[in-house]
Design an enzyme around this catalytic site. Structure first.
Site, PDB file in Angstrom:
ATOM      1  CB  CYS A   2      -0.843   0.042   1.257  1.00  0.00           C
ATOM      2  SG  CYS A   2      -1.825  -1.421   1.512  1.00  0.00           S
ATOM      3  NE  ARG A  27       5.223   1.485  -1.061  1.00  0.00           N
ATOM      4  CZ  ARG A  27       6.203   1.567  -0.174  1.00  0.00           C
ATOM      5  NH1 ARG A  27       7.243   2.322  -0.415  1.00  0.00           N
ATOM      6  NH2 ARG A  27       6.152   0.907   0.953  1.00  0.00           N
ATOM      7  CD1 TRP A  75      -0.657  -6.450  -0.326  1.00  0.00           C
ATOM      8  CD2 TRP A  75       0.122  -6.221  -2.391  1.00  0.00           C
ATOM      9  NE1 TRP A  75      -0.026  -7.604  -0.655  1.00  0.00           N
ATOM     10  CE2 TRP A  75       0.458  -7.512  -1.913  1.00  0.00           C
ATOM     11  CE3 TRP A  75       0.505  -5.854  -3.690  1.00  0.00           C
ATOM     12  CZ2 TRP A  75       1.173  -8.422  -2.679  1.00  0.00           C
ATOM     13  CZ3 TRP A  75       1.219  -6.780  -4.436  1.00  0.00           C
ATOM     14  CH2 TRP A  75       1.550  -8.042  -3.935  1.00  0.00           C
ATOM     15  CG  ASN A 101       0.316   2.248   3.699  1.00  0.00           C
ATOM     16  OD1 ASN A 101      -0.750   2.286   3.079  1.00  0.00           O
ATOM     17  ND2 ASN A 101       1.418   2.848   3.281  1.00  0.00           N
ATOM     18  N   GLY A 102      -0.522  -1.229   6.497  1.00  0.00           N
ATOM     19  CA  GLY A 102      -0.248  -2.104   7.639  1.00  0.00           C
ATOM     20  C   GLY A 102      -1.421  -3.035   7.873  1.00  0.00           C
ATOM     21  CD  GLU A 482      19.098 -12.086  -7.046  1.00  0.00           C
ATOM     22  OE1 GLU A 482      18.512 -12.676  -6.128  1.00  0.00           O
ATOM     23  OE2 GLU A 482      18.646 -11.067  -7.589  1.00  0.00           O
ATOM     24  CE  LYS A 486      16.056 -10.567  -9.498  1.00  0.00           C
ATOM     25  NZ  LYS A 486      16.365  -9.858  -8.297  1.00  0.00           N
ATOM     26  CD  GLU A 489      12.090 -11.312  -8.619  1.00  0.00           C
ATOM     27  OE1 GLU A 489      11.337 -11.084  -7.677  1.00  0.00           O
ATOM     28  OE2 GLU A 489      13.281 -10.980  -8.623  1.00  0.00           O
ATOM     29  CG  HIS A 505      24.274 -36.058  -3.830  1.00  0.00           C
ATOM     30  ND1 HIS A 505      24.761 -37.289  -3.488  1.00  0.00           N
ATOM     31  CD2 HIS A 505      25.343 -35.223  -3.812  1.00  0.00           C
ATOM     32  CE1 HIS A 505      26.062 -37.208  -3.243  1.00  0.00           C
ATOM     33  NE2 HIS A 505      26.442 -35.951  -3.444  1.00  0.00           N
ATOM     34  CE  LYS A 600      12.223  -2.046  -5.323  1.00  0.00           C
ATOM     35  NZ  LYS A 600      13.084  -3.075  -5.935  1.00  0.00           N
TER      36      LYS A 600
END
Ligand code: F6R
Length: 605
Positions: A2, A27, A75, A101-102, A482, A486, A489, A505, A600
């Site tokens: 948010c 965001r 959000w 927000n929260g 990483e 990348k 996503e 293995h 974000k």
């Protein structure tokens, strides 16, 4: 996640708020809304819409004028994305408007009580509870009404409140979710992220948890939720409005990948001490005496920052010979970890707001640990909560997918490792060697980015894959992790990362022509071992893309990366794979800057 933006002054508020919301779009959100008033108005005017800010803009009527207002991008957490659940939320008399927000943890309990008292709810959100609580207070001042309401709340919040009967002010409060005031000339802004206000003012006041503020057009006051005054002087934001623009690139991800040479230059600037072959890290507050007492380093972060931490742990072990490891902060905070006084804890976060990391830091501090932050956003919650730390100076990262912050964080770790190493057993000549390597990085990054066309061609092939395997050994393994994150996503192609040593293995069973493998093959003491892994894959007709310092015979294609010092190689080896993820996603027509389901800064659990 948010976003909040608010304004009070003389200008026409709706366009200002919509512009602010657009700057918060990065965001991640699913609906948006705005409420406005003005000193002469008798009520509040509100518009909300599920979807994008442009959908909200399309609904704003022509005569939607005012000089005070608050707005929000939501959000969804409590209740699906919808017009009704979008913020702001109004009380039954349309007098109180709240954006939040929260998460309010005891919302269902409070909602049940309010319903029993005859309150009618219009949304499924936790926030609406707060609106009704404020509306039911009969305290004389708006500030006291908000304070009273907050006393009932358990959970996290960054809120902005507008009241039709107190339309000369906006009241805001913070507990676990950022709130920043922007100080202008006879006008004030409020936002959850400086991105929303830097085009108007760079003078900001960041509220602490447990702090509230009243903003009026020509004045602001900060105080605790208990009512005692606090002194908060404005600071100047170093990021300029232009840093948030696309700068001629088609996406922020592309822009941010191409900013990496400059970004690395910034994280190094002013920190190298050639005289003693070490670095100065001003914010660290760790003298040589204390540094020698550190027996272990524990690094905590999430997602990409966790991967940067894995690289950092190896650098610290190699250069400082201190046992070090990285762990997802999201796991650490729930496992009642043994907190050891001789361990240096390092919290890593680009945004500085990730709730899982913040909660881990708070738990550590509660248990008496010393916590360092490695953070990009100055003044963010984790930077403030940590005892000391290092800023990575990557500049604002707008794309949801992290690239330049990852690279700068790994460089910041190299600086920390060198610093700790030179206080302990790292020789002057090794110090010099690492410094020379660090200085080479920006030019080597430029060199690598020149190979974009080659990587773009490869991406066309990879876009057809259903799944991909990424392998690396020791220094190469976090790079593989990483790169796999990348790719998945941003392109939504399934990808899995494995230590190359673990192939036999289990994962060898997967190898077949349709599963391409990306192998990280640095020219280090493990080169032959890595080559053996390539042989094993080739023997099973697997297709291989190698990222290496020299052509790999067994690979179908090698992206040749400039060689640096062994310890620093991981910093560079991930960069071509950022481009691979980018171009694969582009070939698949993905929404590159805002991948589905992602935000974000993950400021909730
Ligand atoms: C991936 C990505 C995320 C973040 C993670 C932690 O590209 O960006 O995995 O790294 O959510 O975020 P910060 O670093 O802000 O704590």
């Amino acid at each position: 996640m948010c976003g909040i933006v608010g304004y009070i002054g003389k200008r026409d508020v709706a366009p200002l708020l919509l512009e602010g919301l657009q700057r918060l779009e990065y965001r991640g959100y699913d609906s948006a809304g705005v409420v406005i008033t003005s000193p002469k108005a008798t009520g509040l005017k509100m518009v909300k819409a599920k979807g994008r800010v442009r959908d909200l803009e399309a609904r704003v009527p022509k005569r939607f004028t005012g000089t005070t207002g608050i707005a929000h991008t939501r959000w969804a957490t409590h209740g699906a994305p919808s017009d009704e659940n979008a913020h702001p939320h109004l009380d039954a008399d349309n007098k109180v408007a709240v954006v939040h927000n929260g998460i309010i943890d005891n919302a269902s309990e409070l909602r049940a009580k309010l319903i029993a008292d005859g309150v009618e709810f219009l949304s499924e959100t936790d926030t609406e509870v707060l609106t009704h609580l404020i509306a039911r207070s009969d305290a004389e001042k708006l500030e006291d009404r908000v304070r009273e309401a907050l006393r009932h709340i358990e959970g996290t919040y960054g809120i902005a409140v507008l009241h039709a009967d107190f339309n000369d002010r906006i009241v805001v409060a913070r507990n676990g979710s950022p709130v920043v005031l922007g100080i202008g000339e006879k006008e004030m802004f409020v936002a959850s992220d400086v991105a929303a206000l830097v085009s108007h003012t760079r003078q900001v006041v960041t509220l602490d948890d447990g702090e509230m503020a009243t903003i009026k057009a020509d004045d602001y006051r900060t105080y605790t939720t208990e009512g005692s005054r606090t002194t908060a002087s404005p600071t100047t934001v170093e990021w300029e409005a232009e840093s948030y623009d696309m700068g001629g690139h088609d996406t922020y991800m592309h822009k941010e990948i191409f900013e990496q040479a400059d970004a690395v230059d910034r994280v190094l600037r002013g920190r190298i001490d050639d005289r003693f072959s070490t670095v100065h890290l001003g914010g660290l507050n760790l003298d040589a005496h204390d540094a020698r007492k550190v027996r272990r380093v524990k690094i905590l972060g999430c997602g990409t920052s966790y991967h940067a931490g894995m690289i950092g742990a190896q650098m610290i072990e190699e250069l400082a010979r201190i046992p070090a490891d990285a762990e997802p902060a999201s796991e650490f905070r729930y496992r009642n970890a043994v907190v050891d006084p001789d361990t240096l804890y390092v919290a890593v976060s680009q945004s500085g707001e990730t709730y899982d990391v913040l909660a881990a830091v708070q738990e550590l501090k509660r248990k008496g640990a010393r916590v360092f932050g490695i953070v990009n956003v100055v003044g963010s919650a984790i930077a403030r909560e940590a005892d000391a730390g290092v800023y990575v100076h990557a500049g604002p990262e707008v794309c949801v997918v992290s690239t330049k912050c990852f690279t700068n964080t790994t460089v910041a770790f190299a600086l920390l490792a060198l610093h700790l190493g030179r206080i302990r057993d790292l020789s002057v000549s090794d110090g010099k060697r690492i410094i020379a390597g660090l200085r080479q990085l920006p030019a080597q990054i430029e060199q690598m980015l020149e190979r974009e066309d080659e990587i773009k061609k490869l991406a066309q092939e990879f876009a057809e894959a259903k799944s991909m395997l990424f392998i690396g050994r020791v220094r190469g393994y976090p790079v593989a992790r990483e790169a796999s994150l990348k790719l998945k996503e941003v392109s939504y192609i399934h990808a899995e990362a494995y230590p190359a040593s673990e192939l036999k293995h289990g994962p060898l069973a997967l190898i077949e022509p349709a599963l391409p493998t990306v192998a990280i093959v640095p020219d280090d003491d493990l080169l032959e071992k890595n080559r053996a892994a390539l042989e094993e894959i080739k023997a099973r007709s697997g297709k291989i893309l190698a990222v290496a310092h020299q052509e790999q015979e067994k690979a179908d294609h090698t992206i040749v990366v400039p060689k640096n010092e062994n310890e620093l190689d991981p910093i560079l080896m991930g960069i071509p794979l950022q481009l691979l993820a980018y171009h694969t996603a582009l070939a698949l027509g993905r929404d590159i800057d805002k991948p589905r389901n992602l935000a974000k800064s993950v400021t909730v659990e």
